[in-house]
Design an enzyme around this catalytic site. Structure first.
Site, mmCIF file in Angstrom:
data_model
loop_
_atom_site.group_PDB
_atom_site.id
_atom_site.type_symbol
_atom_site.label_atom_id
_atom_site.label_comp_id
_atom_site.label_asym_id
_atom_site.label_seq_id
_atom_site.Cartn_x
_atom_site.Cartn_y
_atom_site.Cartn_z
ATOM 1 N N GLY A 101 -6.713 -8.975 -15.730
ATOM 2 C CA GLY A 101 -5.633 -8.784 -14.769
ATOM 3 C C GLY A 101 -6.085 -8.774 -13.324
ATOM 4 C CB THR A 103 -2.101 -12.666 -10.755
ATOM 5 O OG1 THR A 103 -3.090 -13.695 -10.859
ATOM 6 C CG2 THR A 103 -0.915 -13.183 -9.962
ATOM 7 C CD GLU A 104 -1.779 -6.082 -7.523
ATOM 8 O OE1 GLU A 104 -1.093 -5.843 -6.496
ATOM 9 O OE2 GLU A 104 -2.727 -5.382 -7.896
ATOM 10 C CD GLU A 340 -8.991 -19.435 -15.440
ATOM 11 O OE1 GLU A 340 -10.125 -19.686 -15.009
ATOM 12 O OE2 GLU A 340 -8.737 -19.236 -16.628
ATOM 13 C CD GLU A 344 -1.231 -26.797 -3.584
ATOM 14 O OE1 GLU A 344 -1.488 -26.042 -4.540
ATOM 15 O OE2 GLU A 344 -0.403 -27.728 -3.661
HETATM 16 C C1 LIG Z 1 1.052 -19.008 -17.683
HETATM 17 C C2 LIG Z 1 0.247 -18.262 -16.664
HETATM 18 C C3 LIG Z 1 -0.859 -17.524 -17.074
HETATM 19 C C4 LIG Z 1 -1.598 -16.786 -16.126
HETATM 20 N N1 LIG Z 1 -2.627 -15.982 -16.575
HETATM 21 C C5 LIG Z 1 -3.225 -15.138 -15.695
HETATM 22 C C6 LIG Z 1 -4.173 -14.167 -16.158
HETATM 23 O O1 LIG Z 1 -4.485 -14.088 -17.346
HETATM 24 N N2 LIG Z 1 -4.696 -13.310 -15.241
HETATM 25 C C7 LIG Z 1 -4.368 -13.342 -13.925
HETATM 26 O O2 LIG Z 1 -4.882 -12.527 -13.160
HETATM 27 N N3 LIG Z 1 -3.479 -14.277 -13.452
HETATM 28 C C8 LIG Z 1 -2.899 -15.153 -14.307
HETATM 29 N N4 LIG Z 1 -1.974 -16.075 -13.857
HETATM 30 C C9 LIG Z 1 -1.637 -16.110 -12.434
HETATM 31 C C10 LIG Z 1 -2.135 -17.363 -11.725
HETATM 32 O O3 LIG Z 1 -3.529 -17.330 -11.578
HETATM 33 C C11 LIG Z 1 -1.384 -17.442 -10.384
HETATM 34 O O4 LIG Z 1 -0.036 -17.792 -10.696
HETATM 35 C C12 LIG Z 1 -1.974 -18.432 -9.422
HETATM 36 O O5 LIG Z 1 -3.226 -17.991 -8.974
HETATM 37 C C13 LIG Z 1 -1.078 -18.700 -8.196
HETATM 38 O O6 LIG Z 1 -0.610 -17.521 -7.631
HETATM 39 P P1 LIG Z 1 0.958 -17.367 -7.320
HETATM 40 O O7 LIG Z 1 1.666 -17.702 -8.582
HETATM 41 O O8 LIG Z 1 1.190 -16.018 -6.743
HETATM 42 O O9 LIG Z 1 1.277 -18.474 -6.253
HETATM 43 P P2 LIG Z 1 1.122 -18.363 -4.643
HETATM 44 O O10 LIG Z 1 -0.240 -17.863 -4.313
HETATM 45 O O11 LIG Z 1 2.283 -17.612 -4.100
HETATM 46 O O12 LIG Z 1 1.222 -19.871 -4.217
HETATM 47 C C14 LIG Z 1 2.457 -20.544 -3.996
HETATM 48 C C15 LIG Z 1 2.119 -21.905 -3.382
HETATM 49 O O13 LIG Z 1 1.490 -21.713 -2.094
HETATM 50 C C16 LIG Z 1 0.250 -22.395 -2.074
HETATM 51 N N5 LIG Z 1 -0.728 -21.672 -1.259
HETATM 52 C C17 LIG Z 1 -1.040 -20.359 -1.307
HETATM 53 N N6 LIG Z 1 -2.023 -20.074 -0.433
HETATM 54 C C18 LIG Z 1 -2.357 -21.247 0.176
HETATM 55 C C19 LIG Z 1 -3.313 -21.634 1.154
HETATM 56 N N7 LIG Z 1 -4.172 -20.743 1.694
HETATM 57 N N8 LIG Z 1 -3.368 -22.928 1.539
HETATM 58 C C20 LIG Z 1 -2.522 -23.826 0.989
HETATM 59 N N9 LIG Z 1 -1.612 -23.549 0.046
HETATM 60 C C21 LIG Z 1 -1.528 -22.269 -0.363
HETATM 61 C C22 LIG Z 1 -0.188 -22.457 -3.531
HETATM 62 O O14 LIG Z 1 -1.157 -23.456 -3.751
HETATM 63 C C23 LIG Z 1 1.129 -22.708 -4.232
HETATM 64 O O15 LIG Z 1 1.445 -24.078 -4.157
HETATM 65 C C24 LIG Z 1 -1.252 -16.847 -14.769
HETATM 66 C C25 LIG Z 1 -0.162 -17.622 -14.368
HETATM 67 C C26 LIG Z 1 0.598 -18.302 -15.287
HETATM 68 C C27 LIG Z 1 1.800 -19.079 -14.815
#
Ligand SMILES: Cc1cc2nc3c(=O)[nH]c(=O)nc-3n(C[C@H](O)[C@H](O)[C@H](O)COP(=O)(O)OP(=O)(O)OC[C@H]3O[C@@H](n4cnc5c(N)ncnc54)[C@H](O)[C@@H]3O)c2cc1C
Length: 357
Positions: A101, A103-104, A340, A344
């Site tokens: 865990g 992500t938040e 993961e 971007e």
């Molecule tokens: C099915 C699934 C399983 C998952 N499993 C896990 C898990 O086991 N453990 C865990 O911890 N997490 C897990 N995740 C979370 C996953 O790693 C995140 O969803 C991912 O890292 C993106 O974060 P976010 O969804 O908050 O998107 P955001 O960070 O809000 O991004 C939204 C958009 O903005 C873009 N963006 C953000 N920052 C920048 C930047 N600096 N420059 C350019 N573009 C940017 C992104 O690329 C994206 O297009 C899982 C997600 C899913 C959907």
């Protein structure tokens, strides 16, 4: 697995009967030492395992990759001998699934902005907060979780902890209803005054985020392998269909427009595979592979999205219905450019590595 793929997709959860079967094949402890019951395989072999699973069911490959490459890998890389002895055998034997865990809700790509805290109280740490989108968040038996232990130190004030399901103060929250990867559980994990003995900290205090980046460097190779496998499965489905389906008096594979799609797919899959194995090979040699794993993940996942799209296109209307595997590859694949680290973020990691040279 193949006959059950759609049944598991519709059930929207990891099928428990799979766990002992995967463990018997050594797939729940692919890279861990034999003293813990692991298969002691190389990173390249790990890629091949994930690739072959993803070729048939990417959701199962995702569960196996999160279990091995995130939860168990974090304990294996940074845990004490006592933590490894306590958790790795049960993870490797498939007695429990591992979850990890980071992500938040408001801290995804910017994971260091997390709000979950761990406050020291005597000999314990008390966790409060919630983690979002956690693979096996509702069903994982062992969870590694990152929390802020000293806000004033920003990303150097984050620490990792390991705990088991059933620990008072920890519970599963919302289970996500997903587009794809539906046979892999994704849920919220909530901590409310969850007290953990100090011995549950994994790695040094304040090193949790830095260790996380190292876990992700290797984890991304797994997602690259998953992308290669998914793309291979979609390509094979498209090739078979193109040879069978007849229009205008000939198999559609006789049309150059279809042939070029297949040729591009096969070429890009091979390039993705080589990038992935190269990153894994560097890991096996103990070399740093931050750039190479990000390149492999970026290229392989974007290739897989393209190949899955073309697979639906080659199937025409039959690509849009659930009687053929094309639509499921198309739904599952999108996670690969997001989980993961999004595409971007991979570009950002690669650019930082290039510009720091
Ligand atoms: C099915 C699934 C399983 C998952 N499993 C896990 C898990 O086991 N453990 C865990 O911890 N997490 C897990 N995740 C979370 C996953 O790693 C995140 O969803 C991912 O890292 C993106 O974060 P976010 O969804 O908050 O998107 P955001 O960070 O809000 O991004 C939204 C958009 O903005 C873009 N963006 C953000 N920052 C920048 C930047 N600096 N420059 C350019 N573009 C940017 C992104 O690329 C994206 O297009 C899982 C997600 C899913 C959907």
């Amino acid at each position: 697995m193949r006959p059950h793929v759609m049944e598991w997709d519709e059930a929207q959860g990891f099928s428990p009967e799979l766990l002992p079967k995967l463990a018997n094949l050594g797939l729940m402890g692919i890279q861990f030492a034999e003293e813990y019951g692991g298969s002691a395989m190389s990173a390249v072999n790990y890629c091949i395992c994930i690739e072959e699973l993803a070729r048939v069911d990417p959701a199962i490959a995702l569960s196996v990759a999160a279990h091995n490459g995130l939860c168990a890998a974090h304990i294996n890389m940074f845990g004490t001998d006592a933590q490894k002895a306590a958790y790795l055998p049960k993870l490797v034997k498939g007695e429990v699934l591992g979850a990890w865990g980071l992500t938040e809700a408001n801290a995804g790509s910017d994971a260091a902005a997390m709000r979950t805290t761990a406050v020291r109280q005597g000999t314990c740490w008390v966790l409060n907060g919630a983690k979002t989108f956690i693979t096996h968040g509702a069903i994982g038996g062992v969870l590694v979780v990152m929390a802020v232990t000293d806000r004033s130190k920003a990303h150097r004030g984050i620490s990792a902890f390991v705990l088991e399901r059933g620990t008072p103060g920890m519970r599963a929250g919302k289970k996500e209803n997903k587009l794809g990867m539906r046979a892999s559980d994704t849920s919220e994990v909530i901590f409310e005054d969850c007290r953990l003995p100090a011995a549950q900290m994994v790695g040094e205090e304040g090193q949790g985020f830095i260790n996380t980046l190292q876990v992700l460097d290797a984890g991304r190779i797994g997602i690259a392998a998953l992308s290669v496998g998914l793309a291979q499965g979609a390509y094979e489905a498209a090739r078979s269909y193109a040879k069978e389906r007849r229009q205008f008096g000939q198999p559609i594979a006789a049309f150059q427009a279809i042939q070029w799609k297949l040729a591009d797919a096969a070429t890009k899959i091979e390039a993705s595979r080589l990038l992935t194995y190269r990153a894994a090979f560097l890991k096996d040699r103990g070399q740093r592979m931050t750039k190479e794993s990000a390149m492999a993940k970026l290229y392989a996942s974007e290739t897989a999205v393209r190949v899955a799209d073309d697979c639906v296109q080659i199937h025409g209307g039959y690509g849009f219905v659930k009687d053929y595997p094309a639509e499921k590859y198309f739904r599952d694949v999108k996670l690969l450019t997001i989980g993961e680290g999004t595409s971007e973020i991979q570009r950002l990691v690669i650019a930082r590595q290039l510009l720091s040279q």
